[in-house]
Design a protein around this motif. Structure first.
Motif, PDB file in Angstrom:
ATOM      1  N   SER A   1     -19.868 -19.145   2.938  1.00  0.00           N
ATOM      2  CA  SER A   1     -20.775 -18.894   4.070  1.00  0.00           C
ATOM      3  C   SER A   1     -21.591 -17.623   3.851  1.00  0.00           C
ATOM      4  CB  SER A   1     -19.972 -18.789   5.379  1.00  0.00           C
ATOM      5  OG  SER A   1     -19.285 -19.993   5.644  1.00  0.00           O
ATOM      6  N   SER A   2     -22.132 -17.489   2.637  1.00  0.00           N
ATOM      7  CA  SER A   2     -22.889 -16.296   2.264  1.00  0.00           C
ATOM      8  C   SER A   2     -24.331 -16.651   1.942  1.00  0.00           C
ATOM      9  CB  SER A   2     -22.239 -15.630   1.042  1.00  0.00           C
ATOM     10  OG  SER A   2     -20.905 -15.266   1.298  1.00  0.00           O
ATOM     11  N   VAL A   3     -25.161 -15.618   1.864  1.00  0.00           N
ATOM     12  CA  VAL A   3     -26.554 -15.772   1.469  1.00  0.00           C
ATOM     13  C   VAL A   3     -26.635 -15.723  -0.053  1.00  0.00           C
ATOM     14  CG1 VAL A   3     -28.851 -14.740   1.560  1.00  0.00           C
ATOM     15  CG2 VAL A   3     -27.400 -14.731   3.604  1.00  0.00           C
ATOM     16  N   PRO A   4     -27.238 -16.729  -0.705  1.00  0.00           N
ATOM     17  CA  PRO A   4     -27.411 -16.673  -2.160  1.00  0.00           C
ATOM     18  C   PRO A   4     -28.699 -15.948  -2.528  1.00  0.00           C
ATOM     19  CG  PRO A   4     -28.085 -18.823  -1.364  1.00  0.00           C
ATOM     20  CD  PRO A   4     -27.660 -18.030  -0.149  1.00  0.00           C
ATOM     21  N   VAL A   5     -28.638 -15.108  -3.549  1.00  0.00           N
ATOM     22  CA  VAL A   5     -29.811 -14.382  -4.038  1.00  0.00           C
ATOM     23  C   VAL A   5     -29.742 -14.357  -5.561  1.00  0.00           C
ATOM     24  CG1 VAL A   5     -31.144 -12.239  -3.954  1.00  0.00           C
ATOM     25  CG2 VAL A   5     -29.778 -12.906  -1.984  1.00  0.00           C
ATOM     26  N   CYS A   6     -30.884 -14.484  -6.230  1.00  0.00           N
ATOM     27  CA  CYS A   6     -30.929 -14.475  -7.688  1.00  0.00           C
ATOM     28  C   CYS A   6     -31.853 -13.374  -8.197  1.00  0.00           C
ATOM     29  CB  CYS A   6     -31.410 -15.824  -8.223  1.00  0.00           C
ATOM     30  SG  CYS A   6     -30.300 -17.208  -7.894  1.00  0.00           S
ATOM     31  N   PHE A   7     -31.425 -12.723  -9.282  1.00  0.00           N
ATOM     32  CA  PHE A   7     -32.236 -11.736  -9.986  1.00  0.00           C
ATOM     33  C   PHE A   7     -32.278 -12.131 -11.461  1.00  0.00           C
ATOM     34  CE2 PHE A   7     -30.462  -9.558  -6.344  1.00  0.00           C
ATOM     35  CZ  PHE A   7     -31.500  -8.765  -5.878  1.00  0.00           C
ATOM     36  N   SER A   8     -33.445 -12.019 -12.076  1.00  0.00           N
ATOM     37  CA  SER A   8     -33.569 -12.397 -13.483  1.00  0.00           C
ATOM     38  C   SER A   8     -34.591 -11.504 -14.166  1.00  0.00           C
ATOM     39  CB  SER A   8     -34.001 -13.864 -13.598  1.00  0.00           C
ATOM     40  OG  SER A   8     -34.242 -14.211 -14.951  1.00  0.00           O
ATOM     41  N   LEU A   9     -34.277 -11.125 -15.421  1.00  0.00           N
ATOM     42  CA  LEU A   9     -35.233 -10.355 -16.213  1.00  0.00           C
ATOM     43  C   LEU A   9     -36.362 -11.234 -16.737  1.00  0.00           C
ATOM     44  CD1 LEU A   9     -33.198  -7.874 -18.469  1.00  0.00           C
ATOM     45  CD2 LEU A   9     -34.919  -7.283 -16.773  1.00  0.00           C
ATOM     46  N   ALA A  10     -36.038 -12.482 -17.084  1.00  0.00           N
ATOM     47  CA  ALA A  10     -37.013 -13.359 -17.740  1.00  0.00           C
ATOM     48  C   ALA A  10     -37.571 -14.429 -16.821  1.00  0.00           C
ATOM     49  CB  ALA A  10     -36.368 -14.007 -18.967  1.00  0.00           C
ATOM     50  N   GLY A  11     -37.274 -14.376 -15.543  1.00  0.00           N
ATOM     51  CA  GLY A  11     -37.828 -15.348 -14.619  1.00  0.00           C
ATOM     52  C   GLY A  11     -36.997 -16.610 -14.519  1.00  0.00           C
ATOM     53  N   TYR A  12     -37.632 -17.705 -14.145  1.00  0.00           N
ATOM     54  CA  TYR A  12     -36.938 -18.952 -13.827  1.00  0.00           C
ATOM     55  C   TYR A  12     -37.696 -20.139 -14.413  1.00  0.00           C
ATOM     56  CZ  TYR A  12     -35.023 -15.681 -10.453  1.00  0.00           C
ATOM     57  OH  TYR A  12     -34.431 -14.588  -9.882  1.00  0.00           O
ATOM     58  N   THR A  13     -36.955 -21.181 -14.770  1.00  0.00           N
ATOM     59  CA  THR A  13     -37.609 -22.407 -15.201  1.00  0.00           C
ATOM     60  C   THR A  13     -38.300 -23.048 -14.001  1.00  0.00           C
ATOM     61  OG1 THR A  13     -35.625 -23.739 -14.793  1.00  0.00           O
ATOM     62  CG2 THR A  13     -35.868 -22.753 -16.996  1.00  0.00           C
ATOM     63  N   ASP A  14     -39.230 -23.955 -14.270  1.00  0.00           N
ATOM     64  CA  ASP A  14     -39.988 -24.570 -13.178  1.00  0.00           C
ATOM     65  C   ASP A  14     -39.088 -25.346 -12.224  1.00  0.00           C
ATOM     66  OD1 ASP A  14     -42.311 -23.528 -14.210  1.00  0.00           O
ATOM     67  OD2 ASP A  14     -42.893 -25.366 -15.263  1.00  0.00           O
ATOM     68  N   ASP A  15     -38.115 -26.092 -12.779  1.00  0.00           N
ATOM     69  CA  ASP A  15     -37.239 -26.866 -11.888  1.00  0.00           C
ATOM     70  C   ASP A  15     -36.296 -25.967 -11.103  1.00  0.00           C
ATOM     71  OD1 ASP A  15     -35.832 -26.173 -14.146  1.00  0.00           O
ATOM     72  OD2 ASP A  15     -34.990 -28.163 -14.519  1.00  0.00           O
ATOM     73  N   ALA A  16     -35.905 -24.828 -11.688  1.00  0.00           N
ATOM     74  CA  ALA A  16     -35.070 -23.870 -10.954  1.00  0.00           C
ATOM     75  C   ALA A  16     -35.847 -23.266  -9.797  1.00  0.00           C
ATOM     76  CB  ALA A  16     -34.580 -22.772 -11.887  1.00  0.00           C
ATOM     77  N   ARG A  17     -37.110 -22.925 -10.043  1.00  0.00           N
ATOM     78  CA  ARG A  17     -37.967 -22.361  -8.993  1.00  0.00           C
ATOM     79  C   ARG A  17     -38.164 -23.380  -7.865  1.00  0.00           C
ATOM     80  NH1 ARG A  17     -42.594 -18.983  -8.592  1.00  0.00           N
ATOM     81  NH2 ARG A  17     -43.311 -19.155  -6.442  1.00  0.00           N
ATOM     82  N   ALA A  18     -38.390 -24.649  -8.226  1.00  0.00           N
ATOM     83  CA  ALA A  18     -38.610 -25.680  -7.214  1.00  0.00           C
ATOM     84  C   ALA A  18     -37.357 -25.896  -6.369  1.00  0.00           C
ATOM     85  CB  ALA A  18     -39.041 -26.986  -7.879  1.00  0.00           C
ATOM     86  N   ARG A  19     -36.191 -25.925  -7.032  1.00  0.00           N
ATOM     87  CA  ARG A  19     -34.951 -26.119  -6.275  1.00  0.00           C
ATOM     88  C   ARG A  19     -34.667 -24.932  -5.364  1.00  0.00           C
ATOM     89  NH1 ARG A  19     -30.672 -29.529  -6.757  1.00  0.00           N
ATOM     90  NH2 ARG A  19     -32.364 -30.902  -7.401  1.00  0.00           N
ATOM     91  N   ALA A  20     -34.915 -23.710  -5.841  1.00  0.00           N
ATOM     92  CA  ALA A  20     -34.700 -22.521  -5.014  1.00  0.00           C
ATOM     93  C   ALA A  20     -35.595 -22.544  -3.790  1.00  0.00           C
ATOM     94  CB  ALA A  20     -34.946 -21.259  -5.838  1.00  0.00           C
ATOM     95  N   ASP A  21     -36.843 -22.976  -3.963  1.00  0.00           N
ATOM     96  CA  ASP A  21     -37.746 -23.075  -2.818  1.00  0.00           C
ATOM     97  C   ASP A  21     -37.218 -24.087  -1.809  1.00  0.00           C
ATOM     98  OD1 ASP A  21     -39.397 -21.216  -3.966  1.00  0.00           O
ATOM     99  OD2 ASP A  21     -40.856 -22.664  -4.721  1.00  0.00           O
ATOM    100  N   GLY A  22     -36.695 -25.240  -2.304  1.00  0.00           N
ATOM    101  CA  GLY A  22     -36.169 -26.262  -1.406  1.00  0.00           C
ATOM    102  C   GLY A  22     -34.913 -25.833  -0.681  1.00  0.00           C
TER     103      GLY A  22
END
Length: 237
Positions: free
Chosen positions: A187-208
């Motif tokens: 029951s926590s808030v998920p947050v991601c940090f990355s030095l090199a960014g995210y793949t396109d499908d990872a970005r789309a899923r995170a937005d959803g």
């Protein structure tokens, strides 16, 4: 910046002048770890999460908080841990203790002080930068997560599960989904940090899934890359 203190490497005997980083307390006062003058620095041979942090007391409000352990890299290749004065509890000198219950007026929240980043040179710096940023957002008691994710380094705090990818590898769809599932189970808030960014499908899923995504630049300042991250910056923890 704090005044520099002389430091001698016990391995090569080289002399340095070290000035600890300054961080903002929750009350807005600049705070730096109180370095012990004349104390012998210790070569770092084994790194643990607990050794990376030190308890520091704000002299303005008396608050105890965790900040990065002062360290200095010598030219001979030795990483030196700089000793600091043990923190004491209680009110700051010249300040009366605060009452346990203070009736507060209904007003807008105080503006958050400016974030002071730590330059990223190593993977450990990237993890520390993310932890400092989460503390700046309002999360407390941040520590390395006991449950490891698919990759990177997990951080946890009450109500938070964050994943930091401190390598030149972009976070994948699986990485983002693992963070989301782990946060869902607690029951926590998920947050991601990355030095090199995210793949396109990872970005789309995170937005959803409304997962805040941040990219760490080498100055140590996380940059929001989607709307949930902008919202988290606006609202805080």
């Amino acid at each position: 910046m704090s005044a520099g203190v002389p430091v001698r490497c016990p391995v090569c005997r080289r002399e340095h002048v070290y000035a600890p980083h300054v961080y903002p307390c929750a009350c807005g006062t600049p705070v730096s770890p109180p370095v012990l003058r004349g104390a012998q620095p210790q070569p770092v041979t084994h790194v643990t999460w607990e050794d990376d942090w030190v308890t520091v007391r704000c002299e303005a409000c008396g608050r105890l908080d965790q900040w990065p352990q002062p360290e200095l890299g010598c030219g001979c290749g030795t990483l030196l841990r700089i000793p600091v004065k043990p923190a004491t509890s209680g009110p700051a000198p010249g300040h009366a203790p605060l009452p346990l219950h203070i009736p507060l007026p209904t007003t807008a929240p105080a503006p958050r002080p400016a974030f002071h980043p730590v330059t990223i040179r190593t993977a450990r710096d990237a993890v520390q930068a993310a932890a400092l940023y989460l503390r700046w957002l309002g999360y407390r008691d941040i520590r390395r997560a006991e449950q490891r994710g698919a990759s990177g380094v997990g951080l946890s705090a009450p109500g938070l599960r964050a994943q930091v990818e401190p390598t030149p590898r972009a976070m994948s769809l699986r990485d983002v989904e693992c963070v989301w599932l782990t946060a869902l189970n607690t029951s926590s808030v998920p947050v991601c940090f990355s030095l090199a960014g995210y793949t396109d499908d990872a970005r789309a899923r995170a937005d959803g899934l409304a997962i805040p995504l941040f990219v760490l630049d080498l100055t140590g300042t996380p940059q929001p890359v989607n709307s949930p991250a902008d919202e988290l910056i606006s609202t805080g923890a």
